[in-house]
Motif scaffolding. Structure first.
Motif, PDB file in Angstrom:
ATOM      1  N   LYS A  50       0.721  -1.201   0.082  1.00  0.00           N
ATOM      2  CA  LYS A  50       0.038  -0.046  -0.071  1.00  0.00           C
ATOM      3  C   LYS A  50       0.858   1.380  -0.172  1.00  0.00           C
ATOM      4  N   ILE A  51       2.057   1.218   0.752  1.00  0.00           N
ATOM      5  CA  ILE A  51       2.991   2.157   0.811  1.00  0.00           C
ATOM      6  C   ILE A  51       3.700   2.500  -0.683  1.00  0.00           C
ATOM      7  N   ARG A  52       4.100   1.391  -1.246  1.00  0.00           N
ATOM      8  CA  ARG A  52       4.774   1.419  -2.444  1.00  0.00           C
ATOM      9  C   ARG A  52       6.201   1.641  -2.438  1.00  0.00           C
ATOM     10  N   ARG A  53       6.751   2.067  -1.339  1.00  0.00           N
ATOM     11  CA  ARG A  53       8.168   2.422  -1.106  1.00  0.00           C
ATOM     12  C   ARG A  53       8.695   2.373   0.452  1.00  0.00           C
ATOM     13  N   ASP A  54      10.022   2.582   0.794  1.00  0.00           N
ATOM     14  CA  ASP A  54      10.299   2.524   1.935  1.00  0.00           C
ATOM     15  C   ASP A  54      10.234   3.776   2.380  1.00  0.00           C
ATOM     16  N   VAL A  55       9.739   3.973   3.587  1.00  0.00           N
ATOM     17  CA  VAL A  55       9.694   5.368   4.151  1.00  0.00           C
ATOM     18  C   VAL A  55      10.221   5.220   5.647  1.00  0.00           C
ATOM     19  N   PRO A  56      10.483   6.350   6.300  1.00  0.00           N
ATOM     20  CA  PRO A  56      10.740   6.055   7.698  1.00  0.00           C
ATOM     21  C   PRO A  56       9.723   5.593   8.330  1.00  0.00           C
ATOM     22  N   ALA A  57      10.061   4.572   9.423  1.00  0.00           N
ATOM     23  CA  ALA A  57       9.027   3.889  10.091  1.00  0.00           C
ATOM     24  C   ALA A  57       8.836   4.668  11.324  1.00  0.00           C
ATOM     25  N   ASN A  58       9.304   5.515  11.775  1.00  0.00           N
ATOM     26  CA  ASN A  58       9.062   6.792  12.968  1.00  0.00           C
ATOM     27  C   ASN A  58       9.770   7.922  12.976  1.00  0.00           C
ATOM     28  N   ALA A  59       9.567   8.759  13.608  1.00  0.00           N
ATOM     29  CA  ALA A  59      10.503   9.928  13.604  1.00  0.00           C
ATOM     30  C   ALA A  59      11.331   9.950  14.563  1.00  0.00           C
ATOM     31  N   SER A  60      11.799   8.854  15.500  1.00  0.00           N
ATOM     32  CA  SER A  60      12.903   8.781  16.389  1.00  0.00           C
ATOM     33  C   SER A  60      14.017   8.213  16.304  1.00  0.00           C
ATOM     34  N   THR A  61      13.925   7.195  15.135  1.00  0.00           N
ATOM     35  CA  THR A  61      14.969   6.323  15.068  1.00  0.00           C
ATOM     36  C   THR A  61      15.267   6.372  13.456  1.00  0.00           C
ATOM     37  N   THR A  62      16.131   5.816  12.927  1.00  0.00           N
ATOM     38  CA  THR A  62      16.435   5.586  11.409  1.00  0.00           C
ATOM     39  C   THR A  62      15.935   4.584  10.855  1.00  0.00           C
ATOM     40  N   MET A  63      14.779   3.817  11.741  1.00  0.00           N
ATOM     41  CA  MET A  63      14.257   2.438  11.064  1.00  0.00           C
ATOM     42  C   MET A  63      13.490   2.888   9.898  1.00  0.00           C
ATOM     43  N   THR A  64      13.416   1.925   8.897  1.00  0.00           N
ATOM     44  CA  THR A  64      12.550   2.018   7.709  1.00  0.00           C
ATOM     45  C   THR A  64      11.642   0.886   7.733  1.00  0.00           C
ATOM     46  N   PHE A  65      10.419   1.111   6.751  1.00  0.00           N
ATOM     47  CA  PHE A  65       9.603   0.206   6.453  1.00  0.00           C
ATOM     48  C   PHE A  65       9.269   0.365   5.047  1.00  0.00           C
ATOM     49  N   GLY A  66       8.854  -0.860   4.368  1.00  0.00           N
ATOM     50  CA  GLY A  66       8.396  -0.760   3.074  1.00  0.00           C
ATOM     51  C   GLY A  66       8.726  -2.007   2.378  1.00  0.00           C
ATOM     52  N   PRO A  67       8.379  -2.056   0.924  1.00  0.00           N
ATOM     53  CA  PRO A  67       8.489  -3.378   0.195  1.00  0.00           C
ATOM     54  C   PRO A  67       9.995  -4.069   0.436  1.00  0.00           C
ATOM     55  N   ALA A  68      10.900  -3.133   0.123  1.00  0.00           N
ATOM     56  CA  ALA A  68      12.374  -3.636   0.165  1.00  0.00           C
ATOM     57  C   ALA A  68      12.682  -4.111   1.673  1.00  0.00           C
ATOM     58  N   GLN A  69      12.111  -3.399   2.598  1.00  0.00           N
ATOM     59  CA  GLN A  69      12.340  -3.843   4.050  1.00  0.00           C
ATOM     60  C   GLN A  69      11.785  -5.301   4.333  1.00  0.00           C
ATOM     61  N   VAL A  70      10.494  -5.350   3.841  1.00  0.00           N
ATOM     62  CA  VAL A  70       9.814  -6.677   3.814  1.00  0.00           C
ATOM     63  C   VAL A  70      10.603  -7.741   3.043  1.00  0.00           C
ATOM     64  N   GLN A  71      11.156  -7.644   2.000  1.00  0.00           N
ATOM     65  CA  GLN A  71      11.852  -8.386   1.282  1.00  0.00           C
ATOM     66  C   GLN A  71      13.121  -8.882   2.007  1.00  0.00           C
ATOM     67  N   ILE A  72      13.817  -8.123   2.543  1.00  0.00           N
ATOM     68  CA  ILE A  72      14.771  -8.286   3.455  1.00  0.00           C
ATOM     69  C   ILE A  72      14.724  -9.172   4.466  1.00  0.00           C
ATOM     70  N   ILE A  73      13.503  -9.131   5.289  1.00  0.00           N
ATOM     71  CA  ILE A  73      13.196  -9.833   6.318  1.00  0.00           C
ATOM     72  C   ILE A  73      12.905 -11.235   5.873  1.00  0.00           C
ATOM     73  N   GLY A  74      12.165 -11.340   4.562  1.00  0.00           N
ATOM     74  CA  GLY A  74      11.909 -12.615   4.118  1.00  0.00           C
ATOM     75  C   GLY A  74      13.232 -13.297   3.823  1.00  0.00           C
ATOM     76  N   ALA A  75      14.132 -12.751   3.555  1.00  0.00           N
ATOM     77  CA  ALA A  75      15.558 -13.519   3.024  1.00  0.00           C
ATOM     78  C   ALA A  75      16.239 -13.830   4.271  1.00  0.00           C
ATOM     79  N   GLU A  76      16.063 -12.844   5.381  1.00  0.00           N
ATOM     80  CA  GLU A  76      16.742 -13.221   6.539  1.00  0.00           C
ATOM     81  C   GLU A  76      15.867 -14.230   7.378  1.00  0.00           C
ATOM     82  N   ASN A  77      14.630 -14.521   7.063  1.00  0.00           N
ATOM     83  CA  ASN A  77      13.810 -15.544   7.532  1.00  0.00           C
ATOM     84  C   ASN A  77      14.380 -16.983   6.861  1.00  0.00           C
ATOM     85  N   ALA A  78      14.725 -16.821   5.542  1.00  0.00           N
ATOM     86  CA  ALA A  78      15.299 -17.916   5.000  1.00  0.00           C
ATOM     87  C   ALA A  78      16.663 -18.366   5.205  1.00  0.00           C
TER      88      ALA A  78
END
Length: 181
Positions: free
Chosen positions: A116-144
């Motif tokens: 729904k977001i379509r791109r990786d964006v900051p996940a919050n205003a207090s850290t450098t964490m991001t969230f989006g399609p690439a982040q989800v793909q990365i986590i999928g690869a980490e799980n594997a």
């Protein structure tokens, strides 16, 4: 709330877990909105995961993901990013706790928020964490990687465009490159 959350995040990075959890709890108490609450919950879950407290991390993340689930048709990108990031902590705890069905369910919901977001964006205003399609793909690869599927790690990693990977926080991007290596 944001200063306390940034402090908790930095304390977690330096393995000062008790102080990190205290700061994150204060950040959660002071949070003025759902996004800042979810940021504090994310840091708390990460801190618990780093200590191997998988059940606590998973329970906390599930509780807050349920509590703050946005209405997809009307949610702003910031709401979806905060929600999706907490779902990644649910996934992270469940994969490590050998609960593959729950892990995949959380990743599937995170994938929907990312789409729904379509791109990786900051996940919050207090850290450098991001969230989006690439982040989800990365986590999928980490799980594997965690479950011993190197062929799947490489297949998933190959699907992430370099331009999308550049939008992911540096630490996550570097860990992903180690998984690929």
């Amino acid at each position: 709330s944001r200063v306390l959350n940034a402090t908790a995040w930095l304390l977690t990075m330096t393995r000062q877990f008790d102080d990190a959890l205290t700061a994150a709890r204060f950040a959660l108490d002071a949070a003025p909105d759902v996004q800042d609450s979810m940021a504090a919950v994310g840091v708390m879950a990460w801190c618990l995961l780093r200590q191997g407290r998988l059940g606590e991390a998973g329970d906390l993340a599930v509780e807050w993901a349920d509590r703050a689930e946005p209405r997809f048709s009307r949610a702003a990108d910031a709401e979806l990013a905060a929600y999706g990031k907490v779902l990644l902590y649910v996934n992270n705890a469940m994969v490590r706790d050998n609960r593959p069905g729950e892990a995949e369910d959380a990743l599937s919901l995170a994938r929907a928020a990312a789409a729904k977001i379509r791109r990786d964006v900051p996940a919050n205003a207090s850290t450098t964490m991001t969230f989006g399609p690439a982040q989800v793909q990365i986590i999928g690869a980490e799980n594997a990687s965690l479950v011993g599927q190197p062929d799947r790690v490489l297949a998933l990693a190959g699907q992430i465009p370099g331009s999308a990977l550049a939008q992911v926080e540096a630490a996550q991007r570097l860990r992903h490159r180690l998984d690929g290596a």
